[in-house]
Write a protein that holds these residues in place. Sequence first.
Motif, PDB file in Angstrom:
ATOM      1  N   GLY A 154       0.802  -1.216   0.000  1.00 49.01           N
ATOM      2  CA  GLY A 154       0.000   0.000   0.000  1.00 49.01           C
ATOM      3  C   GLY A 154       0.838   1.270   0.000  1.00 49.01           C
ATOM      4  O   GLY A 154       0.304   2.361   0.098  1.00 49.01           O
ATOM      5  N   GLY A 155       2.177   1.142  -0.071  1.00 51.80           N
ATOM      6  CA  GLY A 155       3.037   2.319  -0.114  1.00 51.80           C
ATOM      7  C   GLY A 155       3.369   2.924   1.229  1.00 51.80           C
ATOM      8  O   GLY A 155       3.870   4.042   1.303  1.00 51.80           O
ATOM      9  N   LEU A 156       3.122   2.211   2.322  1.00 47.05           N
ATOM     10  CA  LEU A 156       3.453   2.712   3.657  1.00 47.05           C
ATOM     11  C   LEU A 156       4.894   2.331   3.987  1.00 47.05           C
ATOM     12  O   LEU A 156       5.284   1.175   3.881  1.00 47.05           O
ATOM     13  CB  LEU A 156       2.509   2.127   4.699  1.00 47.05           C
ATOM     14  CG  LEU A 156       2.734   2.598   6.132  1.00 47.05           C
ATOM     15  CD1 LEU A 156       2.491   4.098   6.251  1.00 47.05           C
ATOM     16  CD2 LEU A 156       1.819   1.853   7.079  1.00 47.05           C
ATOM     17  N   ARG A 157       5.680   3.332   4.385  1.00 42.87           N
ATOM     18  CA  ARG A 157       7.086   3.117   4.728  1.00 42.87           C
ATOM     19  C   ARG A 157       7.241   3.307   6.229  1.00 42.87           C
ATOM     20  O   ARG A 157       6.852   4.343   6.771  1.00 42.87           O
ATOM     21  CB  ARG A 157       7.948   4.124   3.973  1.00 42.87           C
ATOM     22  CG  ARG A 157       9.415   4.039   4.256  1.00 42.87           C
ATOM     23  CD  ARG A 157      10.150   5.071   3.406  1.00 42.87           C
ATOM     24  NE  ARG A 157      11.567   5.022   3.650  1.00 42.87           N
ATOM     25  CZ  ARG A 157      12.475   5.251   2.716  1.00 42.87           C
ATOM     26  NH1 ARG A 157      12.112   5.569   1.489  1.00 42.87           N
ATOM     27  NH2 ARG A 157      13.750   5.197   3.015  1.00 42.87           N
ATOM     28  N   SER A 158       7.815   2.304   6.908  1.00 51.11           N
ATOM     29  CA  SER A 158       8.083   2.426   8.343  1.00 51.11           C
ATOM     30  C   SER A 158       9.583   2.580   8.552  1.00 51.11           C
ATOM     31  O   SER A 158      10.387   2.032   7.803  1.00 51.11           O
ATOM     32  CB  SER A 158       7.541   1.210   9.106  1.00 51.11           C
ATOM     33  OG  SER A 158       8.192   0.018   8.714  1.00 51.11           O
ATOM     34  N   THR A 159       9.945   3.355   9.593  1.00 55.14           N
ATOM     35  CA  THR A 159      11.351   3.660   9.849  1.00 55.14           C
ATOM     36  C   THR A 159      11.655   3.506  11.334  1.00 55.14           C
ATOM     37  O   THR A 159      10.820   3.834  12.182  1.00 55.14           O
ATOM     38  CB  THR A 159      11.672   5.097   9.388  1.00 55.14           C
ATOM     39  OG1 THR A 159      11.355   5.203   7.998  1.00 55.14           O
ATOM     40  CG2 THR A 159      13.124   5.441   9.596  1.00 55.14           C
ATOM     41  N   TYR A 160      12.873   3.044  11.627  1.00 53.70           N
ATOM     42  CA  TYR A 160      13.300   2.746  12.997  1.00 53.70           C
ATOM     43  C   TYR A 160      14.692   3.327  13.202  1.00 53.70           C
ATOM     44  O   TYR A 160      15.596   3.080  12.389  1.00 53.70           O
ATOM     45  CB  TYR A 160      13.328   1.228  13.228  1.00 53.70           C
ATOM     46  CG  TYR A 160      12.065   0.600  12.720  1.00 53.70           C
ATOM     47  CD1 TYR A 160      10.961   0.476  13.544  1.00 53.70           C
ATOM     48  CD2 TYR A 160      11.937   0.234  11.374  1.00 53.70           C
ATOM     49  CE1 TYR A 160       9.769  -0.021  13.048  1.00 53.70           C
ATOM     50  CE2 TYR A 160      10.745  -0.259  10.879  1.00 53.70           C
ATOM     51  CZ  TYR A 160       9.669  -0.383  11.726  1.00 53.70           C
ATOM     52  OH  TYR A 160       8.489  -0.851  11.231  1.00 53.70           O
ATOM     53  N   GLU A 161      14.873   4.084  14.298  1.00 55.83           N
ATOM     54  CA  GLU A 161      16.192   4.625  14.613  1.00 55.83           C
ATOM     55  C   GLU A 161      16.265   5.054  16.071  1.00 55.83           C
ATOM     56  O   GLU A 161      15.235   5.342  16.653  1.00 55.83           O
ATOM     57  CB  GLU A 161      16.538   5.787  13.663  1.00 55.83           C
ATOM     58  CG  GLU A 161      15.529   6.905  13.657  1.00 55.83           C
ATOM     59  CD  GLU A 161      15.880   8.075  14.559  1.00 55.83           C
ATOM     60  OE1 GLU A 161      16.927   8.084  15.241  1.00 55.83           O
ATOM     61  OE2 GLU A 161      15.086   8.997  14.619  1.00 55.83           O
ATOM     62  N   PRO A 162      17.417   5.069  16.716  1.00 59.67           N
ATOM     63  CA  PRO A 162      18.712   4.580  16.269  1.00 59.67           C
ATOM     64  C   PRO A 162      18.820   3.074  16.518  1.00 59.67           C
ATOM     65  O   PRO A 162      18.444   2.574  17.581  1.00 59.67           O
ATOM     66  CB  PRO A 162      19.695   5.346  17.140  1.00 59.67           C
ATOM     67  CG  PRO A 162      18.958   5.546  18.426  1.00 59.67           C
ATOM     68  CD  PRO A 162      17.497   5.684  18.042  1.00 59.67           C
ATOM     69  N   VAL A 163      19.312   2.381  15.539  1.00 59.07           N
ATOM     70  CA  VAL A 163      19.393   0.928  15.615  1.00 59.07           C
ATOM     71  C   VAL A 163      20.694   0.434  15.001  1.00 59.07           C
ATOM     72  O   VAL A 163      21.371   1.153  14.267  1.00 59.07           O
ATOM     73  CB  VAL A 163      18.208   0.257  14.879  1.00 59.07           C
ATOM     74  CG1 VAL A 163      16.888   0.590  15.545  1.00 59.07           C
ATOM     75  CG2 VAL A 163      18.190   0.632  13.409  1.00 59.07           C
ATOM     76  N   ILE A 164      21.031  -0.799  15.294  1.00 60.34           N
ATOM     77  CA  ILE A 164      22.096  -1.509  14.597  1.00 60.34           C
ATOM     78  C   ILE A 164      21.376  -2.452  13.639  1.00 60.34           C
ATOM     79  O   ILE A 164      20.707  -3.401  14.081  1.00 60.34           O
ATOM     80  CB  ILE A 164      22.989  -2.294  15.572  1.00 60.34           C
ATOM     81  CG1 ILE A 164      23.650  -1.330  16.566  1.00 60.34           C
ATOM     82  CG2 ILE A 164      24.033  -3.109  14.809  1.00 60.34           C
ATOM     83  CD1 ILE A 164      24.355  -2.019  17.719  1.00 60.34           C
ATOM     84  N   PRO A 165      21.450  -2.193  12.336  1.00 58.64           N
ATOM     85  CA  PRO A 165      20.695  -3.000  11.372  1.00 58.64           C
ATOM     86  C   PRO A 165      21.151  -4.460  11.338  1.00 58.64           C
ATOM     87  O   PRO A 165      22.338  -4.760  11.434  1.00 58.64           O
ATOM     88  CB  PRO A 165      20.989  -2.327  10.025  1.00 58.64           C
ATOM     89  CG  PRO A 165      21.436  -0.939  10.374  1.00 58.64           C
ATOM     90  CD  PRO A 165      22.143  -1.072  11.687  1.00 58.64           C
ATOM     91  N   LEU A 166      20.183  -5.352  11.192  1.00 58.74           N
ATOM     92  CA  LEU A 166      20.434  -6.773  10.981  1.00 58.74           C
ATOM     93  C   LEU A 166      20.054  -7.168   9.556  1.00 58.74           C
ATOM     94  O   LEU A 166      20.151  -8.335   9.194  1.00 58.74           O
ATOM     95  CB  LEU A 166      19.625  -7.615  11.978  1.00 58.74           C
ATOM     96  CG  LEU A 166      19.887  -7.346  13.460  1.00 58.74           C
ATOM     97  CD1 LEU A 166      18.921  -8.145  14.325  1.00 58.74           C
ATOM     98  CD2 LEU A 166      21.334  -7.665  13.812  1.00 58.74           C
ATOM     99  N   VAL A 167      19.575  -6.195   8.770  1.00 60.23           N
ATOM    100  CA  VAL A 167      19.129  -6.426   7.401  1.00 60.23           C
ATOM    101  C   VAL A 167      19.810  -5.415   6.482  1.00 60.23           C
ATOM    102  O   VAL A 167      20.368  -4.420   6.947  1.00 60.23           O
ATOM    103  CB  VAL A 167      17.597  -6.289   7.274  1.00 60.23           C
ATOM    104  CG1 VAL A 167      16.887  -7.416   8.018  1.00 60.23           C
ATOM    105  CG2 VAL A 167      17.120  -4.929   7.792  1.00 60.23           C
ATOM    106  N   GLU A 168      19.728  -5.672   5.185  1.00 59.41           N
ATOM    107  CA  GLU A 168      20.313  -4.781   4.191  1.00 59.41           C
ATOM    108  C   GLU A 168      19.243  -4.341   3.209  1.00 59.41           C
ATOM    109  O   GLU A 168      18.213  -5.018   3.052  1.00 59.41           O
ATOM    110  CB  GLU A 168      21.429  -5.501   3.429  1.00 59.41           C
ATOM    111  CG  GLU A 168      22.599  -5.905   4.303  1.00 59.41           C
ATOM    112  CD  GLU A 168      23.677  -6.637   3.521  1.00 59.41           C
ATOM    113  OE1 GLU A 168      23.537  -6.811   2.284  1.00 59.41           O
ATOM    114  OE2 GLU A 168      24.664  -7.039   4.157  1.00 59.41           O
ATOM    115  N   SER A 169      19.495  -3.230   2.520  1.00 64.68           N
ATOM    116  CA  SER A 169      18.558  -2.756   1.491  1.00 64.68           C
ATOM    117  C   SER A 169      18.315  -3.870   0.484  1.00 64.68           C
ATOM    118  O   SER A 169      19.244  -4.560   0.079  1.00 64.68           O
ATOM    119  CB  SER A 169      19.131  -1.527   0.772  1.00 64.68           C
ATOM    120  OG  SER A 169      19.199  -0.445   1.660  1.00 64.68           O
TER     121      SER A 169
END
Length: 185
Positions: free
Chosen positions: A121-136
């Motif tokens: 549906g085009g909804l973007r969620s964002t999380y910060e500050p974090v240490i990413p466990l995933v990549e783009s």
Amino acid sequence: PMTNYRNPSYNLRNHALAMVIVLATLLSAPPIAVASEVDLHDGASVTSGSAAVRSKWQWPTLTPVAVNRAFDPPALPWLSGHRGVDLGAPMGSTIAAPADGTVVFSGMVVSRQTVSIMHEGGLRSTYEPVIPLVESGDVVVAGQPIATVEPGHSPGALHWGARYGPDEYVNPLRMLVGPSVLKPW
């Protein structure tokens, strides 16, 4: 009736009680799948199965936590405001995808590491500050670990935002409940 014109504090108490009951009902109600048009935010709507998808969202912390700072959108896109919620997630705790999607960003923004997921549906969620466990480019499913919380944000340890397009921010907590349905009392 809830109105007593001679006693303003009676009115305030009863209106507050009514709001608590409505909010408790919304938060405790099971998700509702609706196959018609549903108002999601500021008059925009999403049709068909999107309401069912939205009601499948879960806390990125996997269990409810304290909201240390509420969503407070600006009156105009360029004004100050709080375009998400700050959650009381402990440092080092695991953050999970709240719904299925594709990681569209995983990296540094100014001085904080951030993860962003594009959902149906085009909804973007964002999380910060974090240490990413995933990549783009990674495809994630609801409940899959995407990051761990790192120090750097106050008053809540984790900032959780949600938006449509470049500047149409929505309250991410709203995604945790199905659409509101008024029923006869």
